[in-house]
Scaffold this active site. Sequence first.
Site, short mmCIF file in Angstrom:
data_model
loop_
_atom_site.label_atom_id
_atom_site.label_comp_id
_atom_site.label_asym_id
_atom_site.label_seq_id
_atom_site.Cartn_x
_atom_site.Cartn_y
_atom_site.Cartn_z
CB CYS A 112 -0.95 -0.01 1.19
SG CYS A 112 -1.75 -1.58 1.45
CG HIS A 249 -3.37 2.63 2.06
ND1 HIS A 249 -3.93 2.17 0.89
CD2 HIS A 249 -3.41 1.58 2.93
CE1 HIS A 249 -4.27 0.90 1.05
NE2 HIS A 249 -3.97 0.53 2.27
CG ASN A 279 -6.74 -1.91 1.32
OD1 ASN A 279 -6.03 -1.45 0.44
ND2 ASN A 279 -6.27 -2.41 2.45
#
Length: 322
Positions: A112, A249, A279
């Site tokens: 990420c 993120h 996500n």
Amino acid sequence: MYNTGIMAVECYAPERAVTNDDLAKLVDTSDEWIYSRTGIKSRHVSTGENTSQMCIKVAERLLEKTGVKPEELDLIIVATITPDFATPSTACLVQGAIGADNAAAFDVSAACSGFIYSLSIADKFIKAGEYKKALVIGAETLSKYVDWQDRTTCVLFGDGAGGAIVEARERGGIIADVLHAKGSDGMKLTGCEKKVRNFLSSPEPDRHYFIMDGKAIFNFATKVIPQSINIITQKSGVSLDDVKYIVPHQANYRIIEFAARKLKLPIEKFYINIDRYGNTSAASIAIALGEMSNEGLLQRGDKVILTGFGAGLTWGSMLIEW
Ligand code: B82
């Protein structure tokens, strides 16, 4: 020495959106359970497009937006943990597809944090003087690693891509960045383990799914986000009051809320789209920037902080003057 300016940002996600209600038909869960713990309502899931194909869509949109010709690109970096192949790299697939014949191309694996890592690498190439224009993409088909029977993780992830064309500029652009890693905690968040296949032993099946110690990585994220943002303000001398947006993120709404509270910042300063994407790992910050740009939220001179954290463990932040 040149600075690295952002010429344009763009994003792309597969058309198919899977809602929490759709998932409640697959596993024992509910919209209320998912939304209250994660902030996610829906996520895009590929019905066949692979990571490189999403990257190519982003690249084409960026080339059109900027008027840059493919052969003007000196460098292509793709941040991904879900490449089409181990080799060729996703970046090479993009380079071939768009005809960027003069570009070096490679992938970056930093989960990420991958988009921030990749922008930072492009910045160093440009600062070194020989490279003038780079295409930097964050892209994931995380649905490849999702165990659709594990109700604790299958609700979290989505697919998509975003990216930027960056160029050498006299001033502005990437002002400061900081990258970190803590490999000793790496096993707290894993995906797609590749077992050794000895020719004499019977091969165990790969456990290619995500496995995470949610509480541990949640605590990690809420600790390192304020730390790395504070390093950026110290390094740059720019106050958070002068920063228009923080683009984190998108792992979990609660993580962002926690970090905002620790930094004593209103949640409105954080751009959040996890409700629509889930996500998307290396793609999440890039998708957010693409959306923000297309919504007219990013104007020349605006100061924006990107902050990423993820598997590795890795984390980092970056201040950009748009
Ligand atoms: S959780 O552990 O289930 N939890 C926190 C205690 C619920 C509020 C959880 C959930 Br659900 C989703 C994401 C996380 C999390 O901490 N994610 C990450 C943390 C650090 C780095 C990356 C991530 C990520 O998911 O990408 C916890």
